[in-house]
Design a protein around this motif. Structure first.
Motif, PDB file in Angstrom:
ATOM      1  N   MET A   7       0.772  -1.334   0.116  1.00  0.00           N
ATOM      2  CA  MET A   7      -0.078   0.108   0.107  1.00  0.00           C
ATOM      3  C   MET A   7       0.888   1.334   0.014  1.00  0.00           C
ATOM      4  N   SER A   8       0.566   2.363  -0.868  1.00  0.00           N
ATOM      5  CA  SER A   8       1.257   3.435  -0.881  1.00  0.00           C
ATOM      6  C   SER A   8       0.979   4.302   0.163  1.00  0.00           C
ATOM      7  N   SER A   9       1.907   5.452   0.390  1.00  0.00           N
ATOM      8  CA  SER A   9       1.894   6.403   1.364  1.00  0.00           C
ATOM      9  C   SER A   9       0.711   7.277   1.282  1.00  0.00           C
ATOM     10  N   TRP A  10       0.190   7.373  -0.118  1.00  0.00           N
ATOM     11  CA  TRP A  10      -1.083   8.038  -0.348  1.00  0.00           C
ATOM     12  C   TRP A  10      -2.216   7.278  -0.035  1.00  0.00           C
ATOM     13  N   GLU A  11      -2.351   5.989  -0.177  1.00  0.00           N
ATOM     14  CA  GLU A  11      -3.514   4.927   0.291  1.00  0.00           C
ATOM     15  C   GLU A  11      -3.279   5.074   1.853  1.00  0.00           C
ATOM     16  N   ASP A  12      -2.211   4.888   2.419  1.00  0.00           N
ATOM     17  CA  ASP A  12      -2.118   4.710   3.921  1.00  0.00           C
ATOM     18  C   ASP A  12      -2.734   5.974   4.503  1.00  0.00           C
ATOM     19  N   ASN A  13      -2.298   7.184   3.866  1.00  0.00           N
ATOM     20  CA  ASN A  13      -3.028   8.394   4.294  1.00  0.00           C
ATOM     21  C   ASN A  13      -4.630   8.635   4.320  1.00  0.00           C
ATOM     22  N   ILE A  14      -5.124   8.161   3.128  1.00  0.00           N
ATOM     23  CA  ILE A  14      -6.491   7.973   2.885  1.00  0.00           C
ATOM     24  C   ILE A  14      -7.151   7.391   3.819  1.00  0.00           C
ATOM     25  N   LEU A  15      -6.581   6.125   4.464  1.00  0.00           N
ATOM     26  CA  LEU A  15      -7.434   5.476   5.524  1.00  0.00           C
ATOM     27  C   LEU A  15      -7.051   5.892   6.741  1.00  0.00           C
ATOM     28  N   ARG A  16      -5.964   6.829   7.132  1.00  0.00           N
ATOM     29  CA  ARG A  16      -6.092   7.060   8.401  1.00  0.00           C
ATOM     30  C   ARG A  16      -7.060   7.982   9.106  1.00  0.00           C
ATOM     31  N   GLU A  17      -7.487   8.806   8.062  1.00  0.00           N
ATOM     32  CA  GLU A  17      -8.684   9.819   8.360  1.00  0.00           C
ATOM     33  C   GLU A  17      -9.995   9.079   9.016  1.00  0.00           C
ATOM     34  N   PRO A  18     -10.419   8.320   8.112  1.00  0.00           N
ATOM     35  CA  PRO A  18     -11.697   7.538   8.334  1.00  0.00           C
ATOM     36  C   PRO A  18     -11.620   6.786   9.500  1.00  0.00           C
ATOM     37  N   ILE A  19     -10.310   6.322   9.848  1.00  0.00           N
ATOM     38  CA  ILE A  19     -10.149   5.217  11.005  1.00  0.00           C
ATOM     39  C   ILE A  19      -9.986   6.040  12.120  1.00  0.00           C
ATOM     40  N   ALA A  20      -9.411   7.313  12.208  1.00  0.00           N
ATOM     41  CA  ALA A  20      -9.487   8.204  13.300  1.00  0.00           C
ATOM     42  C   ALA A  20     -10.746   8.691  13.756  1.00  0.00           C
ATOM     43  N   ARG A  21     -11.601   8.795  12.681  1.00  0.00           N
ATOM     44  CA  ARG A  21     -12.980   9.654  13.147  1.00  0.00           C
ATOM     45  C   ARG A  21     -14.045   8.330  13.194  1.00  0.00           C
ATOM     46  N   SER A  22     -13.611   7.164  13.024  1.00  0.00           N
ATOM     47  CA  SER A  22     -14.525   6.018  13.106  1.00  0.00           C
ATOM     48  C   SER A  22     -15.632   6.236  12.017  1.00  0.00           C
ATOM     49  N   SER A  23     -15.608   6.682  11.002  1.00  0.00           N
ATOM     50  CA  SER A  23     -16.172   6.849   9.801  1.00  0.00           C
ATOM     51  C   SER A  23     -17.234   5.874   9.133  1.00  0.00           C
ATOM     52  N   GLY A  24     -18.091   6.052   8.815  1.00  0.00           N
ATOM     53  CA  GLY A  24     -19.043   5.091   8.482  1.00  0.00           C
ATOM     54  C   GLY A  24     -18.515   4.527   6.886  1.00  0.00           C
ATOM     55  N   ALA A  25     -18.990   3.343   6.618  1.00  0.00           N
ATOM     56  CA  ALA A  25     -18.675   2.619   5.349  1.00  0.00           C
ATOM     57  C   ALA A  25     -19.699   1.567   5.177  1.00  0.00           C
ATOM     58  N   VAL A  26     -19.700   0.878   3.810  1.00  0.00           N
ATOM     59  CA  VAL A  26     -20.385  -0.113   3.351  1.00  0.00           C
ATOM     60  C   VAL A  26     -19.546  -1.347   3.027  1.00  0.00           C
ATOM     61  N   LEU A  27     -19.982  -2.496   3.876  1.00  0.00           N
ATOM     62  CA  LEU A  27     -19.258  -3.763   3.759  1.00  0.00           C
ATOM     63  C   LEU A  27     -19.937  -4.605   2.792  1.00  0.00           C
ATOM     64  N   SER A  28     -19.346  -5.268   1.948  1.00  0.00           N
ATOM     65  CA  SER A  28     -20.138  -6.021   0.918  1.00  0.00           C
ATOM     66  C   SER A  28     -19.486  -7.502   1.016  1.00  0.00           C
ATOM     67  N   LEU A  29     -20.289  -8.457   1.186  1.00  0.00           N
ATOM     68  CA  LEU A  29     -19.868  -9.870   1.520  1.00  0.00           C
ATOM     69  C   LEU A  29     -20.464 -10.689   0.298  1.00  0.00           C
ATOM     70  N   PRO A  30     -19.892 -11.558  -0.132  1.00  0.00           N
ATOM     71  CA  PRO A  30     -20.183 -12.520  -1.306  1.00  0.00           C
ATOM     72  C   PRO A  30     -21.331 -13.442  -1.006  1.00  0.00           C
ATOM     73  N   VAL A  31     -22.316 -13.810  -1.475  1.00  0.00           N
ATOM     74  CA  VAL A  31     -23.181 -14.517  -1.389  1.00  0.00           C
ATOM     75  C   VAL A  31     -24.143 -15.067  -2.397  1.00  0.00           C
ATOM     76  N   GLU A  32     -23.677 -16.479  -2.736  1.00  0.00           N
ATOM     77  CA  GLU A  32     -24.120 -17.179  -3.776  1.00  0.00           C
ATOM     78  C   GLU A  32     -24.066 -16.410  -5.113  1.00  0.00           C
ATOM     79  N   GLY A  33     -23.011 -15.946  -5.452  1.00  0.00           N
ATOM     80  CA  GLY A  33     -22.932 -15.010  -6.889  1.00  0.00           C
ATOM     81  C   GLY A  33     -23.324 -13.770  -6.729  1.00  0.00           C
ATOM     82  N   THR A  34     -23.744 -13.212  -5.801  1.00  0.00           N
ATOM     83  CA  THR A  34     -23.817 -11.788  -5.535  1.00  0.00           C
ATOM     84  C   THR A  34     -23.432 -11.171  -4.266  1.00  0.00           C
TER      85      THR A  34
END
Length: 261
Positions: free
Chosen positions: A1-28
């Motif tokens: 992971m690049s320094s830019w990508e690492d920096n992108i993640l630090r802010e939402p982690i620090a703020r406990s930002s919301g996100a959407v998690l997608s899990l695979p289920v039977e082809g969808t």
């Protein structure tokens, strides 16, 4: 992971930002609301799907199936894929509560998509607009005299009332040193109109030739579009660029906000 990508993640982690998690289920995929909890030497802790989805989570771990995470900033949407390493049913959060959590392996790549908050006008090649950009340190004021070595070589692509899209060009064969959330000083001048405005880098993608495509969001306060005088001048420039790019159209449309993607 690049320094830019690492920096992108630090802010939402620090703020406990919301996100959407997608899990695979039977082809969808099934989508669950989640949030960033903390970073770990082995990955990223995120809130787990509801307890009723425990079997799905366990199956995803057992199969080492790829999951997707999406989160947003004001003008950008970021996505990455990863795998769930473990599930913790009684994870202690920084707020002192205990919840179900999952540990995701650090992503190898983060993709970003610029979101449109206003009508975006492509700037024609013969735009006649003078445009300069400098990087700004955090404690530097907009009106301070900029250092020569902080100026970037740029080519403008599009402009709106919310921000500007451009290319930052390599200098002496080297790509510029940029990071997400960098402060930028922007000087726009077209005929008798001149604006000194502050911006923030919200999107960047380095191409194979070293050119960096960037999206810049104008500041909201008095150093940005929160100033009525600056906003009025910016409107004039946006309309002028539209007219240059659409010479057959008598009345250019007003650059009013439009829904994002």
């Amino acid at each position: 992971m690049s320094s830019w990508e690492d920096n992108i993640l630090r802010e939402p982690i620090a703020r406990s930002s919301g996100a959407v998690l997608s899990l695979p289920v039977e082809g969808t995929h099934r989508h669950f609301k989640t949030r960033f909890l903390a970073e770990d030497v082995e990955g990223i802790w995120m809130e787990a799907p509801p307890a009723g989805e425990q079997q799905l989570v366990e199956a995803t771990i057992a199969q080492k199936a790829e999951v997707a995470v999406a989160f947003k900033t004001q003008l950008s949407k970021f996505t990455f894929t990863s795998t769930i390493q473990i599930a913790h049913p009684n994870y202690a959060t920084s707020e002192g509560t205990r919840i179900g959590a999952i540990l995701l392996l650090y992503p190898s790549e983060i993709r970003s998509v610029q979101l449109r908050a206003h009508l975006r006008v492509n700037v024609p090649e013969d735009h006649e607009m003078a445009f300069r950009v400098w990087r700004m340190m955090q404690r530097v004021a907009l009106l301070d005299t900029p250092s020569t070595h902080m100026e970037l070589a740029v080519k403008v692509g599009n402009i709106s009332l919310g921000g500007i899209g451009l290319q930052v060009l390599p200098v002496r064969g080297k790509s510029p040193s940029l990071m997400a959330r960098d402060r930028l000083r922007l000087l726009l001048a077209y005929r008798e109109i001149a604006i000194l405005i502050e911006g923030e880098l919200v999107y960047m993608q380095t191409n194979n030739d070293g050119v960096v495509d960037v999206g810049i969001e104008f500041a909201k306060g008095e150093t940005g579009v929160g100033s009525e005088a600056k906003l009025a001048k910016l409107k004039e420039i946006v309309v002028a660029m539209h007219r240059l790019g659409n010479p057959g159209q008598v009345d250019a449309p007003k650059p009013t906000p439009t829904p994002g993607h």
